[in-house]
Design a protein around this motif. Structure first.
Motif, PDB file in Angstrom:
ATOM      1  N   LYS A 110       8.539 -30.389   1.476  1.00  0.00           N
ATOM      2  CA  LYS A 110       7.308 -29.983   0.766  1.00  0.00           C
ATOM      3  C   LYS A 110       6.754 -28.673   1.337  1.00  0.00           C
ATOM      4  O   LYS A 110       5.748 -28.170   0.872  1.00  0.00           O
ATOM      5  CB  LYS A 110       6.242 -31.072   0.892  1.00  0.00           C
ATOM      6  CG  LYS A 110       6.732 -32.491   0.618  1.00  0.00           C
ATOM      7  CD  LYS A 110       6.775 -32.798  -0.845  1.00  0.00           C
ATOM      8  CE  LYS A 110       7.154 -34.261  -1.069  1.00  0.00           C
ATOM      9  NZ  LYS A 110       7.266 -34.602  -2.477  1.00  0.00           N
TER      10      LYS A 110
ATOM     11  N   LYS B  73      -7.083 -42.351  -8.660  1.00  0.00           N
ATOM     12  CA  LYS B  73      -6.693 -40.973  -8.337  1.00  0.00           C
ATOM     13  C   LYS B  73      -6.849 -40.026  -9.516  1.00  0.00           C
ATOM     14  O   LYS B  73      -7.063 -38.835  -9.333  1.00  0.00           O
ATOM     15  CB  LYS B  73      -5.236 -40.962  -7.876  1.00  0.00           C
ATOM     16  CG  LYS B  73      -4.720 -39.592  -7.547  1.00  0.00           C
ATOM     17  CD  LYS B  73      -3.410 -39.664  -6.847  1.00  0.00           C
ATOM     18  CE  LYS B  73      -3.618 -40.256  -5.469  1.00  0.00           C
ATOM     19  NZ  LYS B  73      -2.367 -40.724  -4.886  1.00  0.00           N
TER      20      LYS B  73
ATOM     21  N   ARG C 136       3.142 -35.725   1.124  1.00  0.00           N
ATOM     22  CA  ARG C 136       3.575 -36.275   2.405  1.00  0.00           C
ATOM     23  C   ARG C 136       3.914 -35.119   3.331  1.00  0.00           C
ATOM     24  O   ARG C 136       4.353 -34.062   2.885  1.00  0.00           O
ATOM     25  CB  ARG C 136       4.815 -37.152   2.214  1.00  0.00           C
ATOM     26  CG  ARG C 136       4.550 -38.487   1.577  1.00  0.00           C
ATOM     27  CD  ARG C 136       5.819 -39.313   1.426  1.00  0.00           C
ATOM     28  NE  ARG C 136       6.793 -38.693   0.540  1.00  0.00           N
ATOM     29  CZ  ARG C 136       7.919 -38.103   0.935  1.00  0.00           C
ATOM     30  NH1 ARG C 136       8.255 -38.043   2.208  1.00  0.00           N
ATOM     31  NH2 ARG C 136       8.748 -37.564   0.053  1.00  0.00           N
TER      32      ARG C 136
ATOM     33  N   GLU D  23      -0.603 -34.780 -11.744  1.00  0.00           N
ATOM     34  CA  GLU D  23      -1.954 -35.250 -11.382  1.00  0.00           C
ATOM     35  C   GLU D  23      -2.953 -34.094 -11.436  1.00  0.00           C
ATOM     36  O   GLU D  23      -4.075 -34.239 -11.949  1.00  0.00           O
ATOM     37  CB  GLU D  23      -1.948 -35.832  -9.963  1.00  0.00           C
ATOM     38  CG  GLU D  23      -1.250 -37.181  -9.855  1.00  0.00           C
ATOM     39  CD  GLU D  23      -0.961 -37.593  -8.409  1.00  0.00           C
ATOM     40  OE1 GLU D  23      -0.299 -38.622  -8.215  1.00  0.00           O
ATOM     41  OE2 GLU D  23      -1.370 -36.879  -7.472  1.00  0.00           O
TER      42      GLU D  23
ATOM     43  N   GLY E 253       5.387 -41.183  -4.063  1.00  0.00           N
ATOM     44  CA  GLY E 253       5.308 -41.345  -5.507  1.00  0.00           C
ATOM     45  C   GLY E 253       5.750 -42.702  -6.030  1.00  0.00           C
ATOM     46  O   GLY E 253       5.191 -43.190  -7.016  1.00  0.00           O
TER      47      GLY E 253
HETATM   48  N1  UDP Z   1      -0.489 -38.759  -2.062  1.00  0.00           N
HETATM   49  C1  UDP Z   1      -1.700 -39.304  -1.671  1.00  0.00           C
HETATM   50  N2  UDP Z   1      -2.276 -38.886  -0.535  1.00  0.00           N
HETATM   51  C2  UDP Z   1      -1.734 -37.942   0.229  1.00  0.00           C
HETATM   52  C3  UDP Z   1      -0.506 -37.384  -0.152  1.00  0.00           C
HETATM   53  C4  UDP Z   1       0.099 -37.819  -1.318  1.00  0.00           C
HETATM   54  O1  UDP Z   1      -2.248 -40.160  -2.360  1.00  0.00           O
HETATM   55  O2  UDP Z   1      -2.312 -37.605   1.250  1.00  0.00           O
HETATM   56  C5  UDP Z   1       0.097 -39.204  -3.325  1.00  0.00           C
HETATM   57  C6  UDP Z   1       0.080 -38.137  -4.384  1.00  0.00           C
HETATM   58  O3  UDP Z   1      -1.187 -38.060  -4.984  1.00  0.00           O
HETATM   59  C7  UDP Z   1       1.179 -38.624  -5.313  1.00  0.00           C
HETATM   60  C8  UDP Z   1       2.168 -39.254  -4.352  1.00  0.00           C
HETATM   61  O4  UDP Z   1       1.458 -39.543  -3.151  1.00  0.00           O
HETATM   62  O5  UDP Z   1       0.690 -39.607  -6.178  1.00  0.00           O
HETATM   63  C9  UDP Z   1       3.301 -38.318  -4.029  1.00  0.00           C
HETATM   64  O6  UDP Z   1       4.205 -38.323  -5.082  1.00  0.00           O
HETATM   65  P1  UDP Z   1       5.179 -37.111  -5.363  1.00  0.00           P
HETATM   66  O7  UDP Z   1       6.033 -37.496  -6.511  1.00  0.00           O
HETATM   67  O8  UDP Z   1       4.398 -35.849  -5.516  1.00  0.00           O
HETATM   68  O9  UDP Z   1       6.029 -36.950  -4.033  1.00  0.00           O
HETATM   69  P2  UDP Z   1       6.855 -37.974  -3.118  1.00  0.00           P
HETATM   70  O10 UDP Z   1       5.961 -38.294  -1.975  1.00  0.00           O
HETATM   71  O11 UDP Z   1       7.215 -39.161  -3.945  1.00  0.00           O
HETATM   72  O12 UDP Z   1       8.038 -37.174  -2.671  1.00  0.00           O
END
Ligand code: UDP
Length: 413
Positions: A239, A204, A234, A329, A50
């Motif tokens: 998660k 996105k 991730r 999102e 994120g």
């Molecule tokens: N994301 C992505 N592709 C993936 C997995 C995650 O682009 O395969 C992006 C997701 O769309 C979001 C970010 O990574 O924009 C994850 O942010 P989040 O706050 O949900 O979790 P963090 O990874 O920061 O704990």
């Protein structure tokens, strides 16, 4: 060692039709007060997760507002990123703290990075624990330093906290996603709660024609049209991707043709991702209707956009969560969400807005089933979620609150 990240150019005017008017106005006022200020953002990775998502969108807009803004990522070796992952986990409450060797690897690497930090900034904003030691290692100079913490540090592992706390004392301000995340006896006096936000105009989140979205998913092997639920995150134990598979299996007993997509990125600063990825792949191995994708196999922003748009339900079964951008999102696309009642997720889905909050595999399965069976309810929740995101979680609001803080630091208020 600190490496500059290149971002695109973007105009704030494009957000006028999307974000609430009073927010746009206040944002421009704060930017005007700060005109010419030099700001540095530092985090641990330029993609995956994120924070990089936020910075990639924020930096161009701050520049468009007349500020001089750089984004740099810290460099580090394997030992460093193992140490920072252990620190990240421990701050979210994991029982294991940092070993002496990990603490030494952290300090060594932070010092190497600090030696490459040039002066000339009015504000230095340090994201999360990975680069938090930079202030101590570099010295404050004439800049205002802000620590921006994106994770849930409400009950940190005491050993890890004893290690980090002395590195934070010199910051002028700290920002958490929620007031509840501020650890006990926090050493910085000025503390603000500012929730993250999504960029409605990024690849996105931008509107995507349904036919094109279908084509994109078809191309990578998803059955469209077809029934689909997705978790995008991730590959991280917090998660709970294995919990998602378990819940999906319960739902499959009723809806035999339901597909599950687990879309996960590998971030540079996340060495545990591969282990979790392996566990997920093994669990999904003999299941034709479970699709596992990563950014390394070409599933990027636009594909995520299509997944969030075409899934009947998006799942985010987090056990611990800072904010969970993926929730906003998905809601922004009108897709209802079934999510763990963790961290900042309930902020995005208050009182029956946007979807359902759950705390176990069984609850997750029940909620998914309810939304899959009641399309009217699903539609209504998705729409209320989109409205909630429009009001509270679009990027201009985040920038406005951040600049308001910087302006008050600047004026010494
Ligand atoms: N994301 C992505 N592709 C993936 C997995 C995650 O682009 O395969 C992006 C997701 O769309 C979001 C970010 O990574 O924009 C994850 O942010 P989040 O706050 O949900 O979790 P963090 O990874 O920061 O704990």
């Amino acid at each position: 060692m600190l490496q500059k990240v290149t971002v695109g150019r973007w105009s704030l005017d494009a957000y006028d039709v999307l974000a609430p008017e009073e927010i746009m106005q206040e944002l421009r006022e704060h930017a005007h007060a700060l005109k010419g200020a030099r700001i540095l953002h530092v985090n641990a990775t330029s993609y995956g997760g994120g924070v990089s998502e936020l910075l990639r969108s924020s930096v161009p807009l701050l520049r468009d507002l007349g500020l001089t803004v750089d984004w740099k990522v810290i460099g580090g070796d394997e030992d460093f990123f193992h140490a920072t992952k252990a620190l990240h986990n421990a701050l979210q409450g994991a029982p294991r703290g940092l070993s002496d060797a990990e603490q030494a690897a952290y300090m060594r690497c932070v010092q190497e990075n600090a030696a490459t930090l040039d002066g000339g900034y009015d504000f230095i904003i340090i994201h999360d624990p990975q680069p938090a030691g930079l202030l101590e290692a570099h010295g404050k100079g004439s800049a205002h330093w802000v620590w921006r913490c994106h994770i849930d540090t409400s009950e940190p592992n005491p050993d890890a906290w004893r290690f980090l706390e002395p590195l934070l004392g010199g910051f002028d301000a700290a920002v958490f996603t929620m007031p509840e995340f501020v650890p006990p006896d926090f050493p910085v006096q000025r503390v603000e709660a500012i929730a993250p936000a999504i960029d409605p105009l990024s690849p996105k989140n931008i509107d995507l024609d349904p036919a094109m979205a279908s084509q994109i998913l078809d191309w990578i092997g998803v059955e469209v049209p077809g029934r689909l639920v997705t978790q995008v995150s991730r590959f991280d134990q917090w998660k709970d991707p294995l919990g998602v598979i378990a819940a999906y299996r319960l739902v499959r007993e009723e809806i035999g043709d339901l597909q599950l997509a687990l879309v996960g990125s590998m971030a540079l600063d996340d060495p545990e991702g591969w282990d979790v990825y392996r566990q997920v792949s093994e669990a999904a191995e003999r299941e034709e209707l479970i699709h596992v994708y990563t950014n390394l196999t070409g599933v990027g922003n636009v594909e995520v956009n299509a997944f969030q748009r075409l899934s009947e339900v998006v799942v985010q079964k987090s056990i611990r969560e800072g904010f969970g951008l993926v929730v906003s999102e998905s809601l922004w696309k009108g897709t209802p969400v079934v999510a763990g009642r963790a961290g900042g997720i309930p902020l995005q889905m208050p009182d029956g807005t946007g979807g359902m909050l759950v705390q176990s595999v069984e609850e997750c399965a029940t909620a998914m089933l309810e939304l899959l069976n009641d399309r009217e309810l699903a539609e209504q929740l998705g729409q209320s979620g989109r409205e909630h995101v429009r009001e509270h979680f679009l990027l201009p609001r985040l920038l406005m609150e951040e600049l308001r803080l910087l302006a008050t630091l600047d004026s010494g208020a």
